[in-house]
Design an enzyme around this catalytic site. Sequence first.
Site, mmCIF file in Angstrom:
data_model
loop_
_atom_site.group_PDB
_atom_site.id
_atom_site.type_symbol
_atom_site.label_atom_id
_atom_site.label_comp_id
_atom_site.label_asym_id
_atom_site.label_seq_id
_atom_site.Cartn_x
_atom_site.Cartn_y
_atom_site.Cartn_z
ATOM 1 N N ASP A 1 -8.452 -11.365 78.263
ATOM 2 C CA ASP A 1 -8.151 -10.297 77.293
ATOM 3 C C ASP A 1 -7.411 -10.865 76.078
ATOM 4 O O ASP A 1 -7.708 -10.541 74.925
ATOM 5 C CB ASP A 1 -7.392 -9.129 77.954
ATOM 6 C CG ASP A 1 -6.286 -9.568 78.905
ATOM 7 O OD1 ASP A 1 -6.106 -10.794 79.100
ATOM 8 O OD2 ASP A 1 -5.588 -8.707 79.459
ATOM 9 N N ASP B 1 -20.316 -14.656 78.273
ATOM 10 C CA ASP B 1 -21.319 -13.794 77.613
ATOM 11 C C ASP B 1 -20.630 -12.918 76.568
ATOM 12 O O ASP B 1 -21.075 -12.811 75.427
ATOM 13 C CB ASP B 1 -22.014 -12.928 78.663
ATOM 14 C CG ASP B 1 -23.022 -11.986 78.038
ATOM 15 O OD1 ASP B 1 -23.796 -12.442 77.173
ATOM 16 O OD2 ASP B 1 -23.027 -10.792 78.391
ATOM 17 N N TYR C 1 -23.301 -12.723 87.651
ATOM 18 C CA TYR C 1 -24.745 -12.642 87.412
ATOM 19 C C TYR C 1 -25.544 -12.946 88.675
ATOM 20 O O TYR C 1 -26.663 -12.466 88.833
ATOM 21 C CB TYR C 1 -25.159 -13.627 86.315
ATOM 22 C CG TYR C 1 -24.924 -13.136 84.916
ATOM 23 C CD1 TYR C 1 -23.642 -12.829 84.462
ATOM 24 C CD2 TYR C 1 -25.983 -12.989 84.025
ATOM 25 C CE1 TYR C 1 -23.430 -12.392 83.170
ATOM 26 C CE2 TYR C 1 -25.772 -12.558 82.726
ATOM 27 C CZ TYR C 1 -24.496 -12.259 82.306
ATOM 28 O OH TYR C 1 -24.289 -11.831 81.024
ATOM 29 N N ASP D 1 -20.534 -13.454 72.035
ATOM 30 C CA ASP D 1 -20.960 -12.452 71.044
ATOM 31 C C ASP D 1 -19.822 -12.195 70.060
ATOM 32 O O ASP D 1 -20.032 -12.089 68.850
ATOM 33 C CB ASP D 1 -21.347 -11.123 71.722
ATOM 34 C CG ASP D 1 -22.840 -11.000 71.944
ATOM 35 O OD1 ASP D 1 -23.488 -12.045 72.161
ATOM 36 O OD2 ASP D 1 -23.377 -9.869 71.902
ATOM 37 N N LYS E 1 -9.008 -14.826 84.389
ATOM 38 C CA LYS E 1 -8.240 -13.597 84.614
ATOM 39 C C LYS E 1 -7.454 -13.808 85.906
ATOM 40 O O LYS E 1 -7.594 -13.075 86.887
ATOM 41 C CB LYS E 1 -9.208 -12.393 84.687
ATOM 42 C CG LYS E 1 -8.531 -11.027 84.736
ATOM 43 C CD LYS E 1 -7.897 -10.613 83.409
ATOM 44 C CE LYS E 1 -7.155 -9.289 83.594
ATOM 45 N NZ LYS E 1 -6.346 -8.928 82.404
#
Length: 353
Positions: free
Chosen positions: A223, A247, A141, A251, A191
């Site tokens: 993942d 983020d 970001y 969700d 990751k």
Amino acid sequence: MDYKITLLPGDGIGPEVVGEAVRVLEVIASKYHHTFHFAERLMGGCSIDTFGSSLADETLADCKSADAVLLGAVGGPKWDDPSAKDRPERGLLALRKGLGVFANLRPVKAHPALIDSSPLRPEKLKDVDIIVVRELTGGLYFGWPKGRDVKDGRERAVDTLEYYDYEIRRVMELAFKLAKGRKKKVTSVDKANVLESSRLWRQIATQIGKENSDIQLEHVLVDTASMKLVTAPASFDVIVTENMFGDILTDEASVLAGSMGMLPSASLSESGPGLYEPTHGSAPDIAGKGIANPIGTILSSAMMLRHSFELDNEAASVENAVDEVITDGCRTADIGGKLTTRQMADEVIERLQ
Ligand code: IPM
Ligand code: MG
């Protein structure tokens, strides 16, 4: 006690849900003898329309001088033009960066009475009680370089995933601290099989894990984590992860609670005011109809009472009232009912008195 709270209702359903959270806070103030001084400011699309900027300097200054900030939501189709020089979301990111709120706490619980509102099978949702700690002021970001140019006759766009050790350490330490008061498990999501920044992330997580041997630490690739969130959500306690992964995963995790409208969040800095906002967005499709679920914002104000004002009893009384409301079957449209925003808040207020 006296507290100064800056309100940023924002766009869409933001003003509707913030208005109800303020009514709940007023009830807390009179019941427990506190004074909350509210100052309302524009932020997001409404601020672009009035000041030509999604976050005016004076607004940020007001937020910095407050004890806490309560935000509704920002954005909407009116300000969605990708070529516009300012966007509501830019204001939100500037606010987070300006306040230095590096840790975003997003708790997700599956309330037993709402299990049917989730698309997941009921047996998966039993005992789900997760808190995601999302790093909020670093990573993709904010990393530099960022931008667009033309290189070798081709259009190019760049974002940078950058983390300094101290940025990882402070958010990791907070995650471990939270785990101590919970089920004593931290899942660090990265990751590390591909990204250099994730290898630093994992190295620091491991170090802090060694300093906190009473806490179980596991490393999970992002993942795999996204898969486990829906196949074995009850296996998580505290999840800590970088900004963009957080983020996306929050969700996904919101589905466990039945509706995003139920979920609060708190964003904390080292010492300044905290920023409290529901996890949902501005929901332009239902804005102005008075049917949005105010619970996410009401629970965000409970997080404010706890994390910024250290008013644990007051926070718990709001959370218990919300719990009763849900147990008693009160429902807004997002969770399959007919109550308006105001009526839902009235139900909470009735149980606080
Ligand atoms: C969130 C939102 C924001 C984010 C957007 C609106 C910039 O999705 O708070 O999760 O990406 O952080
Ligand atoms: Mg998001």
